[in-house]
Design a protein around this motif. Structure first.
Motif, short mmCIF file in Angstrom:
data_model
loop_
_atom_site.label_atom_id
_atom_site.label_comp_id
_atom_site.label_asym_id
_atom_site.label_seq_id
_atom_site.Cartn_x
_atom_site.Cartn_y
_atom_site.Cartn_z
N TRP A 101 -2.14 -1.28 -6.39
CA TRP A 101 -2.07 -1.17 -4.94
C TRP A 101 -1.13 -2.23 -4.35
N GLY A 102 -0.40 -1.73 -3.39
CA GLY A 102 0.52 -2.64 -2.70
C GLY A 102 -0.18 -3.37 -1.57
N PRO A 103 0.53 -4.24 -0.86
CA PRO A 103 -0.10 -5.02 0.22
C PRO A 103 -0.60 -4.13 1.35
N SER A 104 0.10 -3.02 1.56
CA SER A 104 -0.30 -2.15 2.68
C SER A 104 -1.14 -0.97 2.24
N PHE A 105 -1.71 -1.06 1.03
CA PHE A 105 -2.46 0.11 0.53
C PHE A 105 -3.71 0.37 1.37
N GLU A 106 -4.38 -0.66 1.83
CA GLU A 106 -5.60 -0.47 2.59
C GLU A 106 -5.38 0.22 3.92
N GLU A 107 -4.12 0.33 4.34
CA GLU A 107 -3.84 1.01 5.59
C GLU A 107 -3.47 2.47 5.36
N ASP A 108 -3.38 2.90 4.10
CA ASP A 108 -2.96 4.26 3.77
C ASP A 108 -4.17 5.13 3.47
N VAL A 109 -3.89 6.36 3.02
CA VAL A 109 -4.94 7.31 2.66
C VAL A 109 -4.81 7.62 1.17
N ILE A 110 -5.94 8.06 0.60
CA ILE A 110 -5.94 8.46 -0.80
C ILE A 110 -6.51 9.87 -0.87
N ASN A 111 -6.16 10.57 -1.93
CA ASN A 111 -6.61 11.94 -2.14
C ASN A 111 -7.73 11.94 -3.17
N ILE A 112 -8.79 12.62 -2.83
CA ILE A 112 -9.95 12.75 -3.71
C ILE A 112 -10.09 14.22 -4.09
N LEU B 9 -13.02 1.68 -5.64
CA LEU B 9 -11.66 1.99 -6.10
C LEU B 9 -10.63 1.05 -5.48
N LEU B 10 -10.91 0.58 -4.27
CA LEU B 10 -9.94 -0.28 -3.59
C LEU B 10 -9.79 -1.63 -4.28
N SER B 11 -10.82 -2.04 -5.01
CA SER B 11 -10.77 -3.35 -5.66
C SER B 11 -10.36 -3.27 -7.12
N CYS B 12 -9.97 -2.09 -7.60
CA CYS B 12 -9.57 -1.95 -9.00
C CYS B 12 -8.19 -2.57 -9.20
N ASP B 13 -8.02 -3.29 -10.31
CA ASP B 13 -6.75 -3.95 -10.59
C ASP B 13 -6.23 -3.63 -11.99
#
Length: 473
Positions: free
Chosen positions: A9-20, A45-49
């Protein structure tokens, strides 16, 4: 479809959408909505690295398309989407309570998020399921957990194949053991029941003074006809026990069966008293030993238990009492507590009235009679406080006795059906053996007929083609 060129995830990933993608159902969720519930599966999923951490949460993924794949129920995922949008979870009526619990546990959603409109219904259904499971576990734990009895019967029947005259012994054993096996078994059962009833009637009639004879020493003698009937009944009982022992596929199991022990106990007192009378003398000459002999004679009343061998209901009742020890123990505990409490109250209220409540142990008899709703009336309270205590004792006894009745009745129904199934299995095994014998004999007859016909067809050829002969066209 794991993308090997993983870019995290990039720095702006938390502002985007994901597909489930759940079972073919594809939906888009904003990262901000998922971040509100970081302990859920999608929120984690947001905290996966790393690739390993992602695959621990989903079945497959494509980072370039920002799409995650889950092999779960797509219908329930709509309720998950509603949860992320509103923060409230609703019950899916199409799923049972256990499947619903498994789904919310998979997605990491706590049941505390259930909306008020579904929370009561969900917990009520969950409680009913737990009670149902507890009843099943209680029934299974209280019922004998040995191998299936039908398999045991079939295993015992197979033993006859290794014994001498096995087929005959097997038929005789089934005839004596199962009253519904055949017409001879029904006749044998009828005769056995009749002898038991005659034996009980003889014992009861012998206790009546008009049927008793007294010798010159004042000793009571048996009436001649009753004496002969008693010998006939004992002869029949002895024949039954010895026949079952000789025909039994396993003598060790024979002595472990409760019904066989009842048969043995029903004949032992007679032989014991007979040996004592022949070797020592009459009861009046034996002293204390004579009282023991009289007790053994009274044990003849146990012959009535022999009817259980010919009655499915009595066998079911015995099995129910055997496997309802928990319920019976609880009943006795409740009765003991109630008797102790109300006996103490009655003693305090009636000890000055001289009506039979002089001591607390004396009040126990009154408490037991009252709580079991027998009510002999030999001891009754006279004061207002004593009558109130008696009313509470009677009402409490009704409730205490009624509590385990349903459980015991359900177990009785279970064992009654089980006994019927066992009897049907024995009858079917006998019919199956008869059919097998008929099929084997028919196959033997067919094979003999076929061999005779083949010999008949082949004999002219063999006569025409003798050694040294030549076939000419």
């Amino acid at each position: 479809m794991v993308n090997k060129t993983l870019t995290y995830w990039g720095p702006s990933f938390e502002e985007d959408v994901i597909n489930i993608n759940v079972g073919g159902l594809r939906r888009r969720l904003s990262s901000s909505a998922l971040s509100k519930f970081p302990n859920t599966r999608l929120g984690r999923l947001l905290s996966c690295d790393s690739e390993e951490s992602i695959l621990q949460l989903c079945d497959d993924y494509d980072v370039s398309a920002r799409e995650f794949y889950f092999d779960r129920n797509p219908g329930f995922f709509l309720y998950v989407l509603h949860f992320y949008q509103t923060g409230k979870l609703h019950v899916m009526e199409e799923l049972c309570v256990f499947s619903f619990c498994q789904e919310i546990e998979y997605w990491g959603i706590n049941e505390f998020f259930l909306d008020s409109c579904c929370s009561y219904r969900y917990h009520e259904r969950k409680l009913e399921s737990r009670h149902h499971n507890w009843d099943e576990e209680s029934e299974v734990s209280s019922v004998d957990t040995s191998p299936d009895e039908i398999s045991d019967i079939n295993h015992d029947l197979l033993r006859y194949s290794t014994l001498r005259c096995g087929s005959v012994r097997k038929r005789l054993w089934l005839t004596m053991e199962n009253p519904g096996y055949s017409i001879p078994s029904k006749l044998f059962s009828f005769v056995s029941i009749s002898v038991v009833l005659v034996s009980i009637a003889t014992m009861c009639i012998h206790s009546m003074p008009e049927y008793q004879e007294v010798d010159e020493n004042g000793n009571v003698l048996d009436e001649p006809i009753l004496h002969k009937l008693e010998y006939f009944c004992i002869s029949w009982f002895t024949f039954e026990v010895s026949s079952r022992l000789l025909l039994s596929p396993s003598p060790r199991k024979f002595f472990k069966h409760p019904l066989n022990l009842i048969d043995i106990v029903s004949v032992l007192p007679f032989y014991f008293t007979l040996v004592v009378d022949l070797t020592v003398g009459s009861d009046s000459e034996l002293g204390n030993l004579g009282k023991v002999v009289q007790v053994f004679r009274l044990m003849r009343i146990f012959r009535v238990l022999k009817l259980a061998r010919h009655s499915t209901g009595l066998r079911s009742l015995g099995a129910t009492l055997k496997h309802s020890y928990r319920e019976v123990g609880i009943l006795l505990l409740y009765l003991a507590v109630g008797v102790s409490v109300f006996s103490g109250v009655a003693y305090t209220a009636e000890k000055e009235e001289d009506v039979g409540f002089d001591t607390i142990p004396a009040c126990w008899w009154w408490g037991t009679v009252s709580m079991t709703t027998v009510g002999y009336g030999d001891v009754v309270p006279v004061t207002v406080a004593g009558k109130l205590a008696a009313s509470g004792c009677i009402l409490g006894g009704i409730l205490v006795v009624a509590l385990p009745i349903t459980i015991i009745f359900n177990k009785f129904s279970h064992f009654y059906r089980k006994q019927k199934a066992l009897e049907a299995a024995v009858r079917n095994s006998g019919k199956k053996d008869a059919k097998d014998v008929e099929s084997i004999s028919s196959r033997d007859r067919d094979s003999e007929a076929l061999s005779e016909s083949s010999m008949g067809r082949g004999s002219p050829d063999r006569r025409g083609l003798t050694p040294g002969s030549h076939h000419t066209p």
